[in-house]
Design a protein around this motif. Structure first.
Motif, PDB file in Angstrom:
ATOM      1  N   ASP A 360       0.904  -1.138   0.030  1.00 54.70           N
ATOM      2  CA  ASP A 360       0.054  -0.040   0.074  1.00 54.70           C
ATOM      3  C   ASP A 360       1.021   1.159   0.060  1.00 54.70           C
ATOM      4  OD1 ASP A 360      -2.800   1.415   0.084  1.00 54.70           O
ATOM      5  OD2 ASP A 360      -2.175   1.849   2.049  1.00 54.70           O
ATOM      6  N   PHE A 361       0.503   2.137  -0.871  1.00 55.87           N
ATOM      7  CA  PHE A 361       1.233   3.492  -0.876  1.00 55.87           C
ATOM      8  C   PHE A 361       1.307   4.033   0.682  1.00 55.87           C
ATOM      9  CE2 PHE A 361       1.458   7.959  -1.523  1.00 55.87           C
ATOM     10  CZ  PHE A 361       2.762   8.266  -2.337  1.00 55.87           C
ATOM     11  N   ASN A 362       2.532   4.574   1.049  1.00 56.75           N
ATOM     12  CA  ASN A 362       2.706   5.522   2.089  1.00 56.75           C
ATOM     13  C   ASN A 362       1.945   6.978   1.830  1.00 56.75           C
ATOM     14  OD1 ASN A 362       2.891   6.886   4.525  1.00 56.75           O
ATOM     15  ND2 ASN A 362       5.240   6.347   4.428  1.00 56.75           N
ATOM     16  N   ASP A 363       0.660   7.393   2.475  1.00 57.18           N
ATOM     17  CA  ASP A 363       0.107   8.548   2.155  1.00 57.18           C
ATOM     18  C   ASP A 363       0.898   9.805   2.707  1.00 57.18           C
ATOM     19  OD1 ASP A 363      -2.293   7.764   0.516  1.00 57.18           O
ATOM     20  OD2 ASP A 363      -2.728   7.007   2.617  1.00 57.18           O
ATOM     21  N   ALA A 364       1.679   9.522   3.540  1.00 59.63           N
ATOM     22  CA  ALA A 364       2.760  10.633   4.211  1.00 59.63           C
ATOM     23  C   ALA A 364       3.558  11.107   3.238  1.00 59.63           C
ATOM     24  CB  ALA A 364       3.287  10.004   5.467  1.00 59.63           C
ATOM     25  N   ILE A 365       4.012  10.324   2.176  1.00 52.39           N
ATOM     26  CA  ILE A 365       5.062  11.024   0.931  1.00 52.39           C
ATOM     27  C   ILE A 365       4.458  11.751  -0.003  1.00 52.39           C
ATOM     28  CG2 ILE A 365       6.705   9.161   1.760  1.00 52.39           C
ATOM     29  CD1 ILE A 365       6.280   7.904  -0.988  1.00 52.39           C
ATOM     30  N   ALA A 366       3.199  11.730  -0.162  1.00 52.30           N
ATOM     31  CA  ALA A 366       2.243  12.204  -1.527  1.00 52.30           C
ATOM     32  C   ALA A 366       2.637  13.901  -1.189  1.00 52.30           C
ATOM     33  CB  ALA A 366       1.024  11.980  -1.192  1.00 52.30           C
ATOM     34  N   PRO A 367       2.772  14.437  -0.115  1.00 54.43           N
ATOM     35  CA  PRO A 367       3.006  16.049  -0.052  1.00 54.43           C
ATOM     36  C   PRO A 367       4.329  16.356  -0.306  1.00 54.43           C
ATOM     37  CG  PRO A 367       1.556  15.661   1.830  1.00 54.43           C
ATOM     38  CD  PRO A 367       1.986  14.116   1.243  1.00 54.43           C
ATOM     39  N   ILE A 368       5.243  15.415   0.021  1.00 59.60           N
ATOM     40  CA  ILE A 368       6.654  15.665  -0.433  1.00 59.60           C
ATOM     41  C   ILE A 368       7.034  15.360  -1.833  1.00 59.60           C
ATOM     42  CG2 ILE A 368       9.120  14.436  -0.057  1.00 59.60           C
ATOM     43  CD1 ILE A 368       7.933  13.717   2.867  1.00 59.60           C
TER      44      ILE A 368
END
Length: 391
Positions: A360-368
């Motif tokens: 599953d993709f880590n949503d925490a890195i999307a803004p990065i």
């Protein structure tokens, strides 16, 4: 600075976008529902130049900056994989046999976040071309978009992309100058002999024995036909033949995946496969049908663009540096053949690997990732000051 403050504010909405996309995966070129979702978000951001239906379900959207300048391309892949999800998460795939097991839902979300920021601020000159591409996993959607003329049609001069990387520390950017991912080719070989009773091999022309010799022979290409400094992998991945323990079959077939960085090595391997396998077939008195299918080319970062991209990444995440190239493949290679640019990885921390049913993709890195895309544009095409315009 892990993310631009304004983009960090989008985090809850970006998580919602990503999880919606994860629940509704589509594969290959049939990403029409995904494309409709993307186009709707772009219109919400006030972006009006949206070109749909490229490579069947791809999109190119244009954001105008302030002042004249070139057009920079940012690409995200949007397709999923034919895998049954095993995460058990509330946002797990709702489509049987399909899931976003490679994080393309996250890549799409990153580019949408960057699009929203760039449309709001327009703190750049020239234009940005947002490229949402189908069929990365199968079908070479990047090649199709290039052949349909997106680089010329939209005046794209440079192009950049990003991929999440499980196992790399969260928020760390990595990449390699030159080849970063390999060309992928497939070898198919069908061997036809003379079947018969296993107790009387002298009356047969055994395709099984020939296939064994061929498989062993292929590895000598790696050990004896390439320079030690040339990257090359040949892996036989399937062998199929026979129906019973006491019957020598009439036919059998096998296939192999071949990974290279250099076109000369790739050509050498193709030539040697035909020469070696034909020779073994003749010696073993069988017939071999040999097909060498060239797939995605090597993904090669352009030197200056790679240095620029890694420098921008160092401003955004939790670190940036060089990594070893991988023998995996990526169809962004076609865009880098058409235009200069660079491809980086963004660490997403611990967890299941790519193409795993529990990924599953880590949503925490999307803004990065979105911040990287946005800052890339602002650094590559800075807005011309009013005083400079007057001068």
């Amino acid at each position: 600075m892990p993310a631009l403050n304004r983009i960090a504010d989008y985090a809850p909405e970006m998580t919602a976008w990503r999880r919606h996309l994860h629940q509704h995966p589509e594969t290959r070129f049939e990403c029409h529902r995904t494309a409709a979702f993307i186009a709707a978000r772009l219109r919400d951001f006030g972006i009006t130049e949206i070109h749909e239906g490229i490579a069947q379900s791809g999109i190119v959207a244009i954001i105008e900056g302030q002042g004249a300048g070139p057009t920079i391309g940012l690409r995200a892949d949007i397709d999923a994989l034919p895998i049954t999800e095993e995460t058990g998460l509330p946002h797990a795939s709702e489509v049987a046999g399909k899931m976003h097991a490679c994080g393309h839902d996250g890549h799409t979300t990153m580019l949408l976040g960057a699009a929203r920021y760039l449309a709001e601020t327009r703190n750049f000159s020239g234009r940005v071309a947002l490229i949402f591409q189908p069929a990365e996993e199968w079908g070479g959607g990047a090649e199709v978009m290039v052949k349909e003329g997106i680089m010329e049609r939209f005046g794209i001069t440079r192009v950049f992309a990003l991929h999440n990387a499980p196992g790399v520390p969260e928020g760390r950017f990595e990449g390699a100058p030159g080849p970063i991912m390999a060309a992928v080719d497939t070898l198919w070989v069908t061997v036809t002999g003379q079947g018969g009773h296993g107790a009387h091999p002298e009356e047969c022309a055994d395709p099984v024995a020939a296939i064994v010799q061929m498989v062993n022979g292929l590895q000598t290409i790696v050990s004896r036909n390439r320079k030690g400094t040339d990257a090359l992998v040949i892996s036989v991945t399937q062998i199929h033949t026979g129906t019973a323990d006491n019957i020598i079959p009439e036919t059998g077939w096998f296939c192999a995946t071949i990974r290279t960085y250099d076109k000369a090595v790739q050509t050498m391997v193709e030539t040697r496969c035909h020469e070696m396998l034909s020779g073994i077939a003749a010696a073993m008195e069988v017939r071999a049908e040999i097909t060498f299918e060239r797939g995605y080319p090597a993904t090669v970062n352009h030197a200056g663009d790679f240095d620029f991209a890694l420098g921008v990444a160092a401003e955004i995440g939790s670190g940036a540096g060089e990594c070893e190239p991988t023998m995996g493949a990526e169809d962004f290679a076609y865009m880098l053949e058409a235009r200069p640019g660079a491809y980086l990885f963004l660490g997403q921390g611990d967890g299941a690997g790519l193409h795993h049913p529990r990924y599953d993709f880590n949503d925490a890195i999307a803004p990065i990732g979105a911040s990287y895309f946005a800052r890339l544009v602002e650094r590559a095409q800075p807005r011309v000051a009013e005083s400079d315009k007057a001068a």
